[in-house]
Motif scaffolding. Structure first.
Motif, PDB file in Angstrom:
ATOM      1  N   ALA A 214      37.602  14.353  28.281  1.00 28.72           N
ATOM      2  CA  ALA A 214      38.154  15.426  27.457  1.00 28.72           C
ATOM      3  C   ALA A 214      37.994  15.090  25.977  1.00 28.72           C
ATOM      4  O   ALA A 214      37.573  15.923  25.176  1.00 28.72           O
TER       5      ALA A 214
ATOM      6  N   GLN B 243      21.440  20.935  26.711  1.00 30.91           N
ATOM      7  CA  GLN B 243      21.769  21.550  25.423  1.00 30.91           C
ATOM      8  C   GLN B 243      21.168  20.772  24.260  1.00 30.91           C
ATOM      9  O   GLN B 243      21.431  21.086  23.104  1.00 30.91           O
TER      10      GLN B 243
ATOM     11  N   GLN C 107      34.344  15.465  24.960  1.00 34.59           N
ATOM     12  CA  GLN C 107      33.929  16.858  24.767  1.00 34.59           C
ATOM     13  C   GLN C 107      34.463  17.429  23.468  1.00 34.59           C
ATOM     14  O   GLN C 107      33.774  18.172  22.779  1.00 34.59           O
ATOM     15  N   ASN C 108      35.683  17.053  23.148  1.00 40.97           N
ATOM     16  CA  ASN C 108      36.246  17.506  21.881  1.00 40.97           C
ATOM     17  C   ASN C 108      35.424  17.015  20.711  1.00 40.97           C
ATOM     18  O   ASN C 108      35.146  17.758  19.770  1.00 40.97           O
TER      19      ASN C 108
ATOM     20  N   LEU D 100      30.061  24.318  30.904  1.00 40.86           N
ATOM     21  CA  LEU D 100      30.464  23.354  29.884  1.00 40.86           C
ATOM     22  C   LEU D 100      30.382  23.962  28.494  1.00 40.86           C
ATOM     23  O   LEU D 100      31.220  23.710  27.637  1.00 40.86           O
ATOM     24  N   PHE D 101      29.356  24.770  28.275  1.00 46.95           N
ATOM     25  CA  PHE D 101      29.166  25.406  26.972  1.00 46.95           C
ATOM     26  C   PHE D 101      29.244  26.926  27.125  1.00 46.95           C
ATOM     27  O   PHE D 101      28.959  27.447  28.191  1.00 46.95           O
TER      28      PHE D 101
ATOM     29  N   PHE E 234      38.186  20.951  30.465  1.00 53.01           N
ATOM     30  CA  PHE E 234      37.567  19.662  30.171  1.00 53.01           C
ATOM     31  C   PHE E 234      37.043  18.959  31.411  1.00 53.01           C
ATOM     32  O   PHE E 234      35.849  18.788  31.569  1.00 53.01           O
ATOM     33  N   GLY E 235      37.950  18.598  32.311  1.00 51.52           N
ATOM     34  CA  GLY E 235      37.529  17.792  33.456  1.00 51.52           C
ATOM     35  C   GLY E 235      36.479  18.481  34.307  1.00 51.52           C
ATOM     36  O   GLY E 235      35.521  17.861  34.749  1.00 51.52           O
ATOM     37  N   ARG E 236      36.648  19.771  34.530  1.00 53.13           N
ATOM     38  CA  ARG E 236      35.770  20.423  35.489  1.00 53.13           C
ATOM     39  C   ARG E 236      34.679  21.252  34.835  1.00 53.13           C
ATOM     40  O   ARG E 236      33.944  21.968  35.502  1.00 53.13           O
TER      41      ARG E 236
ATOM     42  N   ASP F 249      24.197  18.967  31.758  1.00 52.62           N
ATOM     43  CA  ASP F 249      24.479  20.038  30.810  1.00 52.62           C
ATOM     44  C   ASP F 249      24.291  19.583  29.367  1.00 52.62           C
ATOM     45  O   ASP F 249      23.746  20.304  28.536  1.00 52.62           O
ATOM     46  N   PHE F 250      24.759  18.364  29.079  1.00 50.59           N
ATOM     47  CA  PHE F 250      24.636  17.831  27.718  1.00 50.59           C
ATOM     48  C   PHE F 250      23.168  17.666  27.347  1.00 50.59           C
ATOM     49  O   PHE F 250      22.738  18.034  26.261  1.00 50.59           O
TER      50      PHE F 250
ATOM     51  N   ILE G   1      32.276  16.136  20.754  1.00 49.60           N
ATOM     52  CA  ILE G   1      30.970  16.812  20.766  1.00 49.60           C
ATOM     53  C   ILE G   1      31.092  18.195  20.123  1.00 49.60           C
ATOM     54  O   ILE G   1      30.307  18.575  19.259  1.00 49.60           O
TER      55      ILE G   1
ATOM     56  N   ALA H 238      26.457  15.074  36.069  1.00 47.65           N
ATOM     57  CA  ALA H 238      27.497  15.154  35.045  1.00 47.65           C
ATOM     58  C   ALA H 238      26.919  15.240  33.641  1.00 47.65           C
ATOM     59  O   ALA H 238      27.469  15.912  32.766  1.00 47.65           O
TER      60      ALA H 238
ATOM     61  N   LEU I  98      21.827  17.667  23.331  1.00 44.45           N
ATOM     62  CA  LEU I  98      22.846  16.940  22.581  1.00 44.45           C
ATOM     63  C   LEU I  98      22.680  15.423  22.665  1.00 44.45           C
ATOM     64  O   LEU I  98      23.374  14.682  21.978  1.00 44.45           O
TER      65      LEU I  98
ATOM     66  N   PRO J 205      30.626  19.288  38.264  1.00 40.75           N
ATOM     67  CA  PRO J 205      32.036  18.936  38.030  1.00 40.75           C
ATOM     68  C   PRO J 205      33.007  19.940  38.648  1.00 40.75           C
ATOM     69  O   PRO J 205      34.071  19.539  39.115  1.00 40.75           O
ATOM     70  N   GLN J 206      32.658  21.237  38.681  1.00 43.40           N
ATOM     71  CA  GLN J 206      33.541  22.214  39.317  1.00 43.40           C
ATOM     72  C   GLN J 206      33.744  21.883  40.785  1.00 43.40           C
ATOM     73  O   GLN J 206      34.846  21.907  41.308  1.00 43.40           O
TER      74      GLN J 206
END
Lengths: 410, 295
Positions: free
Chosen positions: A71, A100, A74-75, B43-44, B255-257, A96-97, A77, A93, A102, A377-378
């Protein structure tokens, strides 16, 4: 604001001249990890020491709990102020980063260090995205382990490692009769999911496991496997103590170290806790793969390198990637962390009995990836919900529970 | 008769920054969140609209439904518990007791603590292997059970207990201030009539404290919607879904998911819920004020 203050202060101290020069010379990196338990911190320190020896400047921003660390990451980023490196698992995991744009690739370091030859192909594929290497793997963890306290086993009169689930439950009964907590249970969703997965692997085998998680196969055989898994998981409820809910894994390991509990289902990072407490594998505690399991679930950690737009940090990232993949560091790190080195070409003689068992399974290819590598992650979150609800709900309705399991993939 | 006001240019300019902040930061981000709840963002943020799909997913999630139920139980008991206990504490302190200010400080002290600290303390006390249960058992009462935080049916009440312990002090201070504002003449008159003390508090003091208690209740109710830290510190939503709350559900998905769409859908539902709950009150107050204005 903070930067201004720092600049001002250093300016006062060094009369303005020295400070900026120093800051630019040395590759500086801020690393964000969730490695805060005794063994984990000791392992991270191995990397830090070598990194500093090679001229880097290390800034630790570790946060306990990978959820919390994620968390925070991500904040950072989103705020456009990412740390120089982040510890995270390989696989989906990070996708996605990377997608994008990143993250910085470490392709040239990987090419120079011949990572493609040194790493198992499956791992190399999982750190590469669109043909470029982005992640620097630190170590692999086996997650199908049952650790047991030799002292507790001796007290209960268990002389041999149980080979089947029936023997295993008989052993737990003996422990209970001896007044020992049979299972040191870590009642957090992610830990419970790991137990679910190791039992699942023991029930459906390697192909069956991959069918379920990769092909999302919903055939009769898969459903039957999930039901059998839930049956075993449900039985385990009778062997945990009152304080299990919400317990941290290292607190559970401490119960084994003090011989208050008999066994713990956990990944091999638990060895790090034993090591810090001065306990030796094979002597004070034992490790076995869960009964009837044909192989081992594994997870692999790595370092991620976010783009910071700072040349000094870019340099530091390359240096860090080199350090992490250094054969000697890979072994040292694994010893402290309890993991298995990623490189196949390292000196195996130093590894303890458990790590050697794990390495055997790995080299034989009898391994399946953890859900965090295979699922988004979902889906990982939904799987956690599913196992947690079944475990704490106390329901034994396996048929409808199995139905819910396959809903995760929809 | 309405008074005509001249527009004050300087005053308007002075207020402009605040207005901008309110519009851009509050309303702007809210609109942005609501927009995201109709997309398939993970995520985005993404701009692929999926209609109400996230809402359908949200309300078919057992976890979300459990979280709504939990926050309702927690909210009602927490606010009612704080008001009741706070009022009783204030009444007790109002009896001109010795060391009043010392007691006042002690009772208010928990409120100065962060919910995380409160949560951790209560988690340790209610943990069956560490806390009260373990100590009572070690004293010899072997069958004593106090396992609220790990008991699926009781965990939510453990949260209420910790919440009331923390929040009652605030109500006490507000109520006590209100009581001190009540004229001594009323007490004298009631004494002469021979009314028992408890009756004075219930029938004379309590009605006059209405606005003060309403304000305290409002403050507490706003805290209920935000309930997050105490849950994370005490139970982390468990066992199972038994203490899951909407704010935690949203944070987990945010965040987590990595599930921005679902998280913003949850946030939107939460805002709508608050508006639906608050609107009748606002309307009632508005109508009452208007009635007064006419009279």
């Amino acid at each position: 604001m903070k930067g201004m203050m720092k600049l001002l202060l250093t300016g006062v101290v060094f009369a303005g001249m020295l400070a900026p020069a120093l800051a630019e010379d040395k590759p500086t990196i801020e690393i964000m990890s969730s490695w805060t338990s005794g063994g984990e911190a000791a392992a991270l320190d191995i990397i830090k020491t070598e990194f500093e020896k090679r001229g880097g400047v290390w800034k630790d921003s570790s946060i306990a709990g990978f959820g919390a660390a994620d968390a925070a990451f991500q904040n950072r980023i989103v705020a456009g102020d990412p740390p120089g490196a982040k510890q995270g698992v390989i696989g989906l995991a990070a996708a996605d980063f990377v997608g994008q744009g990143l993250f910085n690739p470490v392709d040239d370091v990987a090419a120079a260090g011949k990572w493609a030859d040194a790493l198992p192909k499956s791992i190399y594929d999982l750190i590469s995205y669109d043909g470029k290497v982005y992640l620097a793997p630190t170590g692999a963890h086996g997650e199908s382990w049952v650790f047991y306290s030799k002292e507790a086993f001796a007290k209960a009169g268990i002389t041999e490692e149980p080979k089947t689930w029936d023997e295993f439950f008989a052993g737990l009964d003996k422990l209970k009769a001896a007044g020992i907590v049979p299972v040191a249970w870590g009642g957090q969703p992610w830990q419970q999911t790991k137990v679910f997965n190791m039992i699942l692997l023991s029930q459906v085998g390697i192909d069956g496991f991959l069918k379920i998680y990769v092909d999302k196969d919903k055939s009769e055989a898969s459903i039957e496997g999930v039901k059998k898994t839930l049956d075993i998981l449900g039985k385990l409820r009778g062997y945990v103590d009152d304080g299990a809910a919400g317990r941290n894994w290292n607190d559970a390991t401490a119960m084994l170290i003090t011989a208050k509990a008999g066994v713990q289902f956990m990944g091999d990072w638990a060895k790090g806790e034993f090591t810090v407490a001065g306990k030796e594998a094979g002597k004070d505690y034992g490790c076995m793969i869960v009964p009837e399991s044909p192989g081992m679930v594994y997870i692999a950690d790595s370092l991620w390198f976010p783009k910071t737009g700072n040349a000094g940090t870019d340099k530091a990232q390359k240096l860090l990637a080199e350090v992490v993949m250094d054969p000697a560091i890979q072994v040292e790190f694994s010893l402290k962390k309890g993991s298995v080195p990623m490189r196949a070409d390292v000196d195996k003689s130093k590894l303890d009995v458990c790590a050697q068992k794990g390495l055997e399974l790995m080299t034989a290819g009898n391994i399946v990836p953890d859900q965090a590598i295979l699922l988004t992650p979902q889906q990982v979150g939904l799987l956690d919900d599913f196992v947690d609800e079944y475990w704490s709900g106390g329901s034994n309705d396996m048929a409808s529970a199995a139905e819910n399991f396959f809903a995760i993939f929809e | 008769m309405p008074i005509k006001r001249k527009p004050h240019l300087s005053a308007t300019f002075a207020l402009l920054p605040t207005w901008l902040v309110a519009v851009v930061v509050f309303i702007g981000t809210m609109a942005w969140s609501i927009r995201l709840s109709f997309t398939n963002s993970t995520l985005f943020p993404s701009s692929t609209y999926v209609g109400l799909a996230q809402y359908v997913k949200l309300f078919s999630s057992a976890k979300w439904l459990a979280s709504l139920q939990n926050v309702l139980i927690f909210g009602v008991l927490y606010v009612a518990g704080c008001l009741l206990l706070g009022f009783l504490l204030a009444a007790a302190l109002d009896r001109k007791i010795r060391f009043e200010s010392a007691f006042r400080t002690i009772f208010l002290y928990p409120y100065a603590m962060s919910f995380v600290v409160t949560g951790l303390i209560w988690q340790w006390m209610l943990n069956p292997t560490l806390g009260i249960q373990a100590s009572v058992r070690s004293l010899g009462w072997e069958t004593f059970v106090l396992d609220w935080v790990v008991n699926r049916d009781m965990a939510i009440y453990a949260l209420v207990l910790a919440g009331v312990w923390q929040g009652a002090g605030l109500v006490m201070v507000i109520a006590l201030a209100g009581m001190r504002g009540i004229e001594a003449e009323q007490w004298k008159a009631a004494r002469i009539d021979g009314i028992p003390v408890w009756r004075i508090y219930v029938s004379i003091i309590l009605p006059q404290l209405g606005p003060a208690l309403a304000a305290a209740g409002m403050l507490l109710a706003m805290g209920v919607i935000k309930t997050y830290d105490i849950v994370v510190a005490m139970t982390n939503g468990g066992p199972g879904n038994s203490t899951e709350v909407p704010a935690k559900f949203i944070m987990d998905n945010l965040f987590g998911r990595q599930n921005l769409g679902l998280a913003t859908a949850g946030a939107t539902v939460l805002v709508l819920g608050v508006i639906i709950a608050v609107a009748p009150f606002r309307y009632a107050i508005y109508m009452r004020n208007r009635a007064k204005g006419v009279a």
